[in-house]
Design an enzyme around this catalytic site. Structure first.
Site, PDB file in Angstrom:
ATOM      1  N   CYS A   2       0.829  -1.060  -0.013  1.00  0.00           N
ATOM      2  CA  CYS A   2      -0.002   0.200  -0.095  1.00  0.00           C
ATOM      3  C   CYS A   2       0.899   1.235   0.231  1.00  0.00           C
ATOM      4  O   CYS A   2       1.644   1.484   0.779  1.00  0.00           O
ATOM      5  CB  CYS A   2      -0.907   0.010   1.380  1.00  0.00           C
ATOM      6  SG  CYS A   2      -2.074  -1.301   1.169  1.00  0.00           S
ATOM      7  N   ARG A  27       4.271  -0.158  -4.329  1.00  0.00           N
ATOM      8  CA  ARG A  27       4.232  -0.732  -3.170  1.00  0.00           C
ATOM      9  C   ARG A  27       2.849  -1.469  -3.114  1.00  0.00           C
ATOM     10  O   ARG A  27       2.586  -2.255  -1.947  1.00  0.00           O
ATOM     11  CB  ARG A  27       3.877   0.504  -2.175  1.00  0.00           C
ATOM     12  CG  ARG A  27       4.966   1.193  -1.985  1.00  0.00           C
ATOM     13  CD  ARG A  27       4.660   2.464  -1.229  1.00  0.00           C
ATOM     14  NE  ARG A  27       4.856   2.082   0.133  1.00  0.00           N
ATOM     15  CZ  ARG A  27       5.860   2.010   1.120  1.00  0.00           C
ATOM     16  NH1 ARG A  27       6.984   2.494   0.699  1.00  0.00           N
ATOM     17  NH2 ARG A  27       5.723   1.524   2.125  1.00  0.00           N
ATOM     18  N   TRP A  76      -2.368  -3.069  -1.661  1.00  0.00           N
ATOM     19  CA  TRP A  76      -2.191  -4.514  -1.890  1.00  0.00           C
ATOM     20  C   TRP A  76      -3.015  -5.008  -0.924  1.00  0.00           C
ATOM     21  O   TRP A  76      -2.796  -4.908   0.341  1.00  0.00           O
ATOM     22  CB  TRP A  76      -0.487  -4.612  -1.639  1.00  0.00           C
ATOM     23  CG  TRP A  76      -0.050  -6.033  -1.654  1.00  0.00           C
ATOM     24  CD1 TRP A  76       0.336  -6.843  -2.600  1.00  0.00           C
ATOM     25  CD2 TRP A  76       0.012  -7.119  -0.570  1.00  0.00           C
ATOM     26  NE1 TRP A  76       0.861  -7.783  -2.434  1.00  0.00           N
ATOM     27  CE2 TRP A  76       0.405  -8.169  -1.249  1.00  0.00           C
ATOM     28  CE3 TRP A  76      -0.254  -6.989   0.629  1.00  0.00           C
ATOM     29  CZ2 TRP A  76       0.544  -9.394  -0.450  1.00  0.00           C
ATOM     30  CZ3 TRP A  76      -0.105  -8.259   1.410  1.00  0.00           C
ATOM     31  CH2 TRP A  76       0.427  -9.315   0.783  1.00  0.00           C
ATOM     32  N   ASN A 102      -2.718   1.845   5.675  1.00  0.00           N
ATOM     33  CA  ASN A 102      -1.668   0.802   5.401  1.00  0.00           C
ATOM     34  C   ASN A 102      -1.262  -0.062   6.430  1.00  0.00           C
ATOM     35  O   ASN A 102      -1.208   0.617   7.534  1.00  0.00           O
ATOM     36  CB  ASN A 102      -0.294   1.622   4.721  1.00  0.00           C
ATOM     37  CG  ASN A 102       0.633   0.545   4.556  1.00  0.00           C
ATOM     38  OD1 ASN A 102       0.762  -0.517   4.063  1.00  0.00           O
ATOM     39  ND2 ASN A 102       1.802   0.970   4.650  1.00  0.00           N
ATOM     40  N   GLY A 103      -1.440  -1.251   6.355  1.00  0.00           N
ATOM     41  CA  GLY A 103      -1.073  -2.016   7.448  1.00  0.00           C
ATOM     42  C   GLY A 103      -2.173  -3.231   7.680  1.00  0.00           C
ATOM     43  O   GLY A 103      -3.294  -3.444   6.949  1.00  0.00           O
ATOM     44  N   GLU A 486      19.255 -16.698  -5.271  1.00  0.00           N
ATOM     45  CA  GLU A 486      18.803 -15.569  -5.858  1.00  0.00           C
ATOM     46  C   GLU A 486      18.197 -15.581  -7.049  1.00  0.00           C
ATOM     47  O   GLU A 486      17.183 -15.312  -7.314  1.00  0.00           O
ATOM     48  CB  GLU A 486      19.664 -14.736  -5.456  1.00  0.00           C
ATOM     49  CG  GLU A 486      19.778 -13.102  -6.512  1.00  0.00           C
ATOM     50  CD  GLU A 486      18.416 -12.296  -5.952  1.00  0.00           C
ATOM     51  OE1 GLU A 486      17.824 -12.679  -5.035  1.00  0.00           O
ATOM     52  OE2 GLU A 486      18.245 -11.284  -6.508  1.00  0.00           O
ATOM     53  N   LYS A 490      14.579 -14.619  -8.084  1.00  0.00           N
ATOM     54  CA  LYS A 490      13.975 -13.769  -9.229  1.00  0.00           C
ATOM     55  C   LYS A 490      13.228 -14.414 -10.446  1.00  0.00           C
ATOM     56  O   LYS A 490      12.444 -13.886 -10.878  1.00  0.00           O
ATOM     57  CB  LYS A 490      15.487 -13.152  -9.929  1.00  0.00           C
ATOM     58  CG  LYS A 490      15.560 -11.738 -10.041  1.00  0.00           C
ATOM     59  CD  LYS A 490      15.778 -10.851  -9.031  1.00  0.00           C
ATOM     60  CE  LYS A 490      15.051 -11.072  -7.414  1.00  0.00           C
ATOM     61  NZ  LYS A 490      15.741 -10.217  -6.724  1.00  0.00           N
ATOM     62  N   GLU A 493       9.637 -15.183  -9.418  1.00  0.00           N
ATOM     63  CA  GLU A 493       9.101 -13.906  -8.800  1.00  0.00           C
ATOM     64  C   GLU A 493       8.523 -13.266 -10.191  1.00  0.00           C
ATOM     65  O   GLU A 493       7.318 -12.773 -10.156  1.00  0.00           O
ATOM     66  CB  GLU A 493      10.033 -13.245  -8.132  1.00  0.00           C
ATOM     67  CG  GLU A 493       9.479 -11.859  -7.671  1.00  0.00           C
ATOM     68  CD  GLU A 493      10.933 -11.098  -6.944  1.00  0.00           C
ATOM     69  OE1 GLU A 493      11.802 -11.496  -6.993  1.00  0.00           O
ATOM     70  OE2 GLU A 493      10.318 -10.160  -6.287  1.00  0.00           O
ATOM     71  N   HIS A 509      21.968 -35.501  -2.396  1.00  0.00           N
ATOM     72  CA  HIS A 509      21.287 -36.088  -1.229  1.00  0.00           C
ATOM     73  C   HIS A 509      19.859 -36.105  -1.499  1.00  0.00           C
ATOM     74  O   HIS A 509      19.245 -36.012  -0.537  1.00  0.00           O
ATOM     75  CB  HIS A 509      21.831 -35.140  -0.167  1.00  0.00           C
ATOM     76  CG  HIS A 509      23.307 -35.294   0.076  1.00  0.00           C
ATOM     77  ND1 HIS A 509      23.655 -36.304   0.840  1.00  0.00           N
ATOM     78  CD2 HIS A 509      24.313 -34.545   0.182  1.00  0.00           C
ATOM     79  CE1 HIS A 509      24.863 -36.227   1.165  1.00  0.00           C
ATOM     80  NE2 HIS A 509      25.288 -35.012   0.442  1.00  0.00           N
ATOM     81  N   LYS A 612       6.314  -4.157  -3.275  1.00  0.00           N
ATOM     82  CA  LYS A 612       7.874  -4.037  -3.134  1.00  0.00           C
ATOM     83  C   LYS A 612       8.038  -3.999  -1.444  1.00  0.00           C
ATOM     84  O   LYS A 612       8.979  -4.551  -1.114  1.00  0.00           O
ATOM     85  CB  LYS A 612       8.202  -2.762  -3.580  1.00  0.00           C
ATOM     86  CG  LYS A 612       9.760  -2.704  -3.597  1.00  0.00           C
ATOM     87  CD  LYS A 612      10.363  -2.127  -4.747  1.00  0.00           C
ATOM     88  CE  LYS A 612      11.940  -2.524  -4.673  1.00  0.00           C
ATOM     89  NZ  LYS A 612      12.399  -3.567  -4.982  1.00  0.00           N
TER      90      LYS A 612
HETATM   91  C1  F6R Z   1      13.015 -10.234  -4.181  1.00  0.00           C
HETATM   92  C2  F6R Z   1      12.440  -9.273  -3.236  1.00  0.00           C
HETATM   93  C3  F6R Z   1      12.150  -9.468  -1.908  1.00  0.00           C
HETATM   94  C4  F6R Z   1      12.687  -8.621  -0.827  1.00  0.00           C
HETATM   95  C5  F6R Z   1      12.260  -8.903   0.482  1.00  0.00           C
HETATM   96  C6  F6R Z   1      12.987  -7.886   1.704  1.00  0.00           C
HETATM   97  O1  F6R Z   1      13.106  -9.608  -5.478  1.00  0.00           O
HETATM   98  O2  F6R Z   1      12.427  -7.929  -3.713  1.00  0.00           O
HETATM   99  O3  F6R Z   1      12.498 -10.849  -1.588  1.00  0.00           O
HETATM  100  O4  F6R Z   1      14.308  -8.726  -1.071  1.00  0.00           O
HETATM  101  O5  F6R Z   1      10.998  -8.734   0.445  1.00  0.00           O
HETATM  102  O6  F6R Z   1      12.605  -6.683   1.321  1.00  0.00           O
HETATM  103  P1  F6R Z   1      13.497  -5.591   1.794  1.00  0.00           P
HETATM  104  O7  F6R Z   1      14.806  -5.624   1.470  1.00  0.00           O
HETATM  105  O8  F6R Z   1      12.669  -4.224   1.674  1.00  0.00           O
HETATM  106  O9  F6R Z   1      13.379  -5.730   3.434  1.00  0.00           O
END
Ligand code: F6R
Length: 617
Positions: A2, A27, A76, A102-103, A486, A490, A493, A509, A612
């Site tokens: 949000c 967001r 969101w 937000n929350g 990672e 990615k 995601e 294993h 995000k």
């Molecule tokens: C993946 C991604 C998320 C963030 C995670 C932590 O691409 O962006 O996995 O890394 O939500 O977010 P921050 O770094 O803002 O605490």
């Protein structure tokens, strides 16, 4: 999770609110809405399910009257699906009060029962509408004093919230409150702003104030008043936003993610800049804070998602250079398992946004248990750094695409700087290793640029060919293991393809059972020069999966010829010492994920179901 924006001033607020929401859309993008007090003193509201474009269409076909006070929200979804009804703002007091949030208000069901018993009717399934109804009730009980109404209501709310409200009776006033959820003030001339983060108002002002935990703010065009929840004056912390609005624009790139991957060299360079003096790492923010590092016998790194993977890489550097046992833990797991930390533990949190609720709560728990806390963060004015004893900022610049890329390389860089700093303070790092590591750090931006210049096109081509792939595996050893994780994160995601990262040694294993003819597997290959034994082991792992039909895409340093007969494709990275390879090896993986999602025609910046900044637990 949000985005929130508020405006009071002389200008047309609708344009400012919608522009602010466009910058905050990363967001959350399930629905969007604004409320404006128009020139006749009436509250107008429009909201729509879907992305901001749908709200823009609604405002064009059915405009709100012109007005200079307003609030806006991009959602969101938590309570209630992404529908027009559940979109914010929510109205109360016969449509004269508008509230955005937000929350998560954890006790909303109980509060709702109380209000329903009083005859209040609800139009949505949200917890926010309950807060709106409570504020309306308290507003009437406090003779139309909106700030007093906030004071009365915030004490009844449990959970996390940023709430903003505006009331028809008070044009020129927006009131907000925050607990465990972000809110910053933008200071203009004859106008003021509120935002979930500075992106909401950075095109208008770079003068900002950070609002503390459990505080209420009231803005008018000429004043900003901040108090605690009981009405006692509070001192918001001023800061200057270090980037301008153009840094958060696409600037001609096809997506924010493409722009941000292209900025990876700069993100590393800017994070190192100003932190090397006379051949030594000197982190100005840590000056006078040596105590944080001398009286400890353990470091615990806490983070989530990509930031967690950066922590896994950082562990190797901290243990190597600072010689302190280091554990890395998912923040949400740490908090609920009665963790053993005390004054001899330094807890290092890593967060791009500085607002991730899981990380924030874990940091608070660590502090409650007596640990020292340091945060690595990319966002000025964010909550986690304010809750920590010390901060090391990453200077990656604003990251807008939901998938984190440039912040990841900046986080590893900051962890390396920290490891070298702590190694120096504790005397565990010899001068030659320090000098060599500093040189390697300084060379990284150029090496990342080499990958972008020489391997990006080929990697994108590969991604294009693989657009129909249903599953991709990633393998790595040592610092290559978190990079495999990672790479997999990615890919899933943004391209919605099944992807898994494994430690290469773990393969036999269990996971090797997944290998069948044609299964694509990315393998991060360690340097044959700096890590000969590991290199040989990874080559054997490649042979093992090739024997079972895997299609191997190796990420290997230039000149590593041993990899050639074993791999189907080789993506090259420049030579670096083993500890510095992860920052290079991840770049092709970021490019690959982006290329594959693009080939599938997906929105790489706003993948489904995600936001995000994850400000709920
Ligand atoms: C993946 C991604 C998320 C963030 C995670 C932590 O691409 O962006 O996995 O890394 O939500 O977010 P921050 O770094 O803002 O605490």
């Amino acid at each position: 999770m949000c985005g929130i924006v508020g405006y009071v001033g002389p200008r047309e607020s609708q344009d400012i609110l919608v522009a602010g929401l466009a910058r905050l859309e990363y967001r959350g993008y399930d629905s969007a809405g604004i409320a404006v007090i128009d020139e006749n003193g009436s509250l107008g509201m429009r909201k729509r399910a879907g992305k901001l474009a749908r709200l823009r269409e609604a405002l064009e076909t059915d405009p709100i009257g012109r007005g200079t006070t307003g609030i806006g929200h991009t959602r969101w979804a938590t309570h209630g699906g992404p529908t027009d009804e559940n979109a914010h703002p929510h109205l109360a007091d016969d449509g004269r009060l508008a509230v955005i949030h937000n929350g998560i208000i954890e006790n909303f069901a109980e509060l709702k029962r109380e209000l329903v018993a009083e005859g209040v009717e609800f139009l949505s399934e949200t917890d926010t509408e309950v807060a709106a109804a409570l504020i309306a009730r308290a507003y009437r009980a406090n003779d139309g004093d909106l700030v007093a109404a906030f004071r009365a209501v915030v004490h009844r709310l449990e959970g996390a919230f940023t709430l903003l409200a505006t009331h028809e009776d008070h044009p020129g006033l927006v009131v907000g409150a925050r607990r465990n959820s972000p809110l910053v003030i933008g200071l203009g001339e004859g106008e003021n702003f509120l935002g979930s983060d500075v992106a909401a108002f950075v095109e208008h002002t770079r003068h900002a104030l950070a609002i503390g935990q459990d505080e209420i703010v009231a803005i008018t065009p000429d004043s900003v008043t901040v108090t605690d929840f009981d009405g006692n004056p509070a001192e918001p912390q001023p800061f200057e936003v270090s980037w301008d609005a153009s840094a958060a624009d696409k600037g001609g790139w096809s997506s924010f993610m493409a722009k941000e991957v292209s900025e990876e060299p700069e993100a590393v360079a800017n994070t190192v800049r100003g932190r090397i003096h006379d051949g030594q790492i000197v982190i100005p923010e840590l000056e006078g804070l040596d105590d944080l590092f001398t009286g400890i016998d353990r470091i615990v790194i806490l983070a989530c998602g990509t930031a967690y993977y950066s922590g896994l890489v950082g562990k190797y550097a901290i243990e190597r250079w600072a010689r302190i046992p280091t554990d890395v833990e998912l923040a949400h797991e740490f908090r609920y398992r009665d963790p053993i930390v005390d004054a001899s533990t330094l807890v290092v949190s890593i967060s791009q946004s500085g607002e991730t609720m899981d990380t924030l709560m874990a940091v608070k728990e660590a502090a409650r248990l007596g640990a020292k806390t340091l945060s690595i963060c990319n966002t000025q004015g964010a909550t986690i750094p304010r809750e920590s004893d010390a901060i090391v900022y990453t200077h990656a610049g604003p990251e807008v695409a939901v998938a984190s890329t440039k912040a990841f390389v900046a986080q590893i860089t900051a962890l390396y700087l920290l490891a070298l700093h702590v190694g120096r303070v504790r005397g565990s790092l010899d001068a030659a290793s320090a000098a060599d590591s500093i040189e390697q750090l300084e060379e990284l931006p150029e090496k990342i640029q080499w990958i972008l210049d020489n391997e990006q096109e080929r990697t994108e081509q590969l991604a294009h060919w693989m657009a129909d792939t249903r599953s991709v595996l990633f393998l790595g050893r040592h610092v290559g293991y978190p990079i495999a994780l990672e790479g997999a994160l990615k890919l899933k995601e943004i391209s919605y393809i099944h992807a898994e990262g494994f430690a290469a040694g773990e393969l036999k294993h269990g996971p090797i059972a997944l290998i069948e003819p044609g299964q694509p597997v990315f393998v991060v290959v360690p340097s044959p020069r700096g890590a000969a034994t590991m290199h040989a082991k990874v080559i054997s792992n490649i042979e093992e999966i090739r024997a079972r039909g895997a299609r191997v895409i190796a990420i290997a340093e230039q000149g590593d010829s041993a990899v050639m007969p074993s791999a189907d494709e080789v993506l090259r990275i420049p030579l670096a010492s083993p500890l510095f390879e992860p920052i290079l090896a991840v770049v092709p993986l970021h490019i690959f994920a982006m290329g594959l999602a693009t080939a599938k025609g997906l929105d790489v910046d706003q993948p489904r179901n995600l936001a995000k900044s994850v400000t709920v637990e």
